[in-house]
Design an enzyme around this catalytic site. Structure first.
Site, PDB file in Angstrom:
ATOM      1  N   TYR A  79      26.793  54.323  71.734  1.00 19.24           N
ATOM      2  CA  TYR A  79      25.346  54.248  71.817  1.00 19.24           C
ATOM      3  C   TYR A  79      24.779  53.967  73.186  1.00 19.24           C
ATOM      4  CZ  TYR A  79      26.026  48.945  70.868  1.00 19.24           C
ATOM      5  OH  TYR A  79      26.298  47.702  70.694  1.00 19.24           O
ATOM      6  N   GLU A  80      23.642  54.183  73.201  1.00 19.67           N
ATOM      7  CA  GLU A  80      22.772  54.034  74.610  1.00 19.67           C
ATOM      8  C   GLU A  80      23.113  54.889  75.486  1.00 19.67           C
ATOM      9  OE1 GLU A  80      20.347  51.294  74.037  1.00 19.67           O
ATOM     10  OE2 GLU A  80      19.613  52.594  75.574  1.00 19.67           O
TER      11      GLU A  80
END
Ligand SMILES: Cc1cc2nc3c(=O)[nH]c(=O)nc-3n(C[C@H](O)[C@H](O)[C@H](O)COP(=O)(O)OP(=O)(O)OC[C@H]3O[C@@H](n4cnc5c(N)ncnc54)[C@H](O)[C@@H]3O)c2cc1C
Length: 593
Positions: free
Chosen positions: A438-439
């Site tokens: 993620y990110e």
């Protein structure tokens, strides 16, 4: 195994490696002093150890669930969150104007390591609330700020960040959520967001969603995305909560790890459209998101460091306790603690050294952000800003990969018991596994590093960074310190590999961009190993120079990393420069079919 906050290692990294105390002494942060910094980290360490670590397993064993449309979390999580806010931890990085303490990023990242080390699923909530606060503070209207920020800063309300949709993950160009303007200046928002962390939960009365969506007349692609604030409950002019907004959790995902963190599918507009307000200007939402994301990406790197530290402590305690086999010099009939086997010692050393290197990179990145904001010298601010931008994808990828790799090795130290949930070693691995995804996946970080950051300021930023590494290597070599062993030569070779590959990539970016991108991930690893090694050497130099410089441990650790990890860069060099030969040629098709 009880988690121990590694406060002295953190302070050493922050001050002796990343140079934070020097900036504090120079008055960069008004009246902040080093004794206060130490006291904050000690106190945060106590909170993490006493309040967050004990509920880590409970969150894993009793995952967030959806019952009759409401998200359920263990009671212990609710009281821990209340205690977290009452102690002022949520407000630590927030703007003073809205009740925050506005402490430097370096401190907020260090305490974030503690929250995530003790309990990563819990730590995600303040990380995302902080990103929401930053978006609103930087780009929101005064009216929105005054209405929402005080309660987000105190933690009375949390924030969520909503980009992802079923057809828009790494590629947000085809994002479909729609926001239609209304006569009263608000918008009606319809669509579906997926994978939203703490998108719904029972910890607070309200949640402030920061959502990317398109206006009806928006241009196609990323230039047509705007940012909106959409509260779970509408807020009356007097600040009290009004009607439930038209945004609902349709489903919680069943996940590999971070079970205590609800990952939601959120439906907008089942009853005509959720009411929201635009943040900033139309069609600039993605641009705003990317500016803020830098800090969130660093935060994810720090998550990796935190989980790795917990996994290491777990493995070390087990290795001292578990007896198997015998070692040279003991009776055949005696069983020895497994830590006495050279291969187990090797694993533990490698875990500890990689954590130290990843922490050094992340903290150096955080200090660069602080200098870029607080230095009185404009040229220094600009240099620090560029260095922070260069280091961000390295911090994110190297930190989060370290989390996974160290947690995996922690399982190995446990042998069969590592694979059995009872020990808790497996949870670290399952939790850590999301951070490279993620990110912005770590593949996307590598592309950012090579495709955008290498050519910052015409390549001057990477040249200056490598110049700084060379200065440290020269100091190591000039010191003639016997305890440094082969550290200088090893680091010199690593820096040379970084310099040669950086030059090669810069050349390819104009000639054959795909060739550069094919080797981007091994380059990111080469960068992390070299920079991490040199940063640890900065700690070793400080330890050797100063009577109270930290003793022998930082020297032994830096030497171990330099002699056993940095030489891997020699193997990574061809993986950077030759990768395109296979990836872009017929051989890839013949191998993959
Ligand atoms: C537990 C969890 C929590 C999350 N929390 C949030 C949240 O709070 N808010 C939110 O908005 N999102 C959230 N996400 C979504 C997350 O950010 C995305 O999953 C991530 O950005 C990757 O997108 P994707 O899953 O669509 O993968 P894809 O984009 O489909 O990627 C699949 C693979 O292809 C690679 N790839 C894709 N495009 C390229 C390219 N151009 N070049 C090279 N390689 C490429 C990727 O690196 C990856 O290896 C969360 C996800 C999970 C699982």
């Amino acid at each position: 195994m009880a988690y121990k906050a590694p406060v002295s290692d953190m302070l050493f990294t922050l001050n002796r490696i990343a140079g934070f105390s020097r900036h504090v002494d120079a008055g960069l942060f008004e009246d902040l002093d080093n004794a206060t910094v130490e006291a904050i980290l000690e106190e945060a360490g106590r909170f993490a150890t006493e309040q967050l670590a004990p509920i880590n397993r409970e969150g894993d064993e009793h995952p967030a669930r959806l019952e009759a449309g409401r998200v359920v979390l263990p009671e212990s999580w609710k009281s821990a969150y209340r205690a977290f806010c009452e102690a002022g931890w949520n407000a630590l990085p927030g703007p003073k104007q809205f009740g925050g303490q506005e402490l430097p990023v370096s401190i907020s990242m260090a305490v974030a390591e503690l929250w995530n080390g003790a309990n990563m699923a819990f730590g995600l909530n303040p990380l995302l609330t902080q990103a929401g606060i930053e978006a609103l503070f930087r780009y929101g209207s005064d009216e929105l700020k005054n209405r929402y920020l005080p309660k987000m800063v105190s933690g009375e309300w949390t924030g969520s960040m909503q980009l992802t949709e079923p057809h828009a993950g790494s590629d947000l160009r085809f994002l479909k959520t729609r926001a239609v303007p209304q006569d009263d200046g608000s918008y009606r928002v319809t669509g579906t967001k997926i994978f939203i962390t703490f998108g719904d939960h029972p910890l607070t009365d309200n949640i402030v969603h920061i959502v990317l969506a398109r206006l009806p007349d928006a241009p196609a692609g990323t230039k047509g995305i705007s940012m909106f604030l959409i509260p779970k409950f509408l807020v009356n002019p007097d600040g009290s909560l009004g009607e439930r907004n038209d945004v609902h959790a349709a489903k919680l995902e069943h996940k590999l790890g971070i079970h205590g963190s609800p990952t939601c599918v959120l439906n907008y507009g089942d009853s005509g459209g959720a009411i929201g307000w635009m943040i900033g200007e139309p069609n600039r939402g993605l641009q705003y998101m990317f500016i803020m994301m830098n800090q969130a990406r660093l935060g994810v790197g720090v998550q990796g460091v935190g989980v790795a530290e917990h996994a290491f402590q777990h493995a070390l305690a087990y290795a001292k306790d578990r007896k198997q086999g015998s070692v040279t010099g003991t009776a055949e009939s005696d069983m020895t603690p497994i830590i006495n086997h050279p291969d187990v010692t090797r694993m533990l050393l490698s875990m500890k050294a990689r954590i130290a290197a990843a922490r050094a990179i992340c903290y150096t990145n955080a200090v660069a952000i602080d200098v870029s904001r607080h230095s009185r010298d404009a040229a220094e601010r600009a240099r620090a800003d560029a260095e922070a931008a260069l280091l961000t994808p390295v911090s994110k990828a190297f930190g989060s990969d370290t989390g996974v790799e160290v947690a995996s090795e922690g399982i190995q130290v446990h042998g069969g018991m590592g694979f059995i949930e009872e020990t808790g070693a497996a949870q670290h691995y399952r939790d850590a596994r999301i951070a490279p995804i993620y990110e912005g996946t770590n593949g996307i970080q590598a592309i950012d590093l090579v495709g955008r950051k290498l050519s910052l300021n015409g390549g001057e930023t990477i040249r200056a960074f490598i110049g700084g590494l060379k200065e440290t290597v020269a100091q190591v070599k000039a010191s003639n310190e016997p305890a440094f062993g082969g550290m200088g030569e090893s680091l010199e070779a690593g820096v040379a590999a970084l310099e040669e590959t950086s030059r090669w990539l810069l050349g390819q970016l104009t000639e054959n961009r795909d060739a550069a991108l094919a080797g981007a991930t091994p380059y990111g690893r080469l960068f992390g190993l070299t920079a991490g090694g040199v940063m640890l050497a900065r700690g070793a130099l400080a330890a050797a120079r100063e009577a109270d410089g930290g003793g022998e441990t930082p020297i032994a650790l830096a030497r171990h990393f330099a002699e056993t990890q940095v030489p891997l860069t020699a193997g990574l060099k061809p993986a950077v420069t030759e990768m395109h030969e296979t990836v872009l040629g017929d051989r890839a098709a013949s191998i993959l079919g």
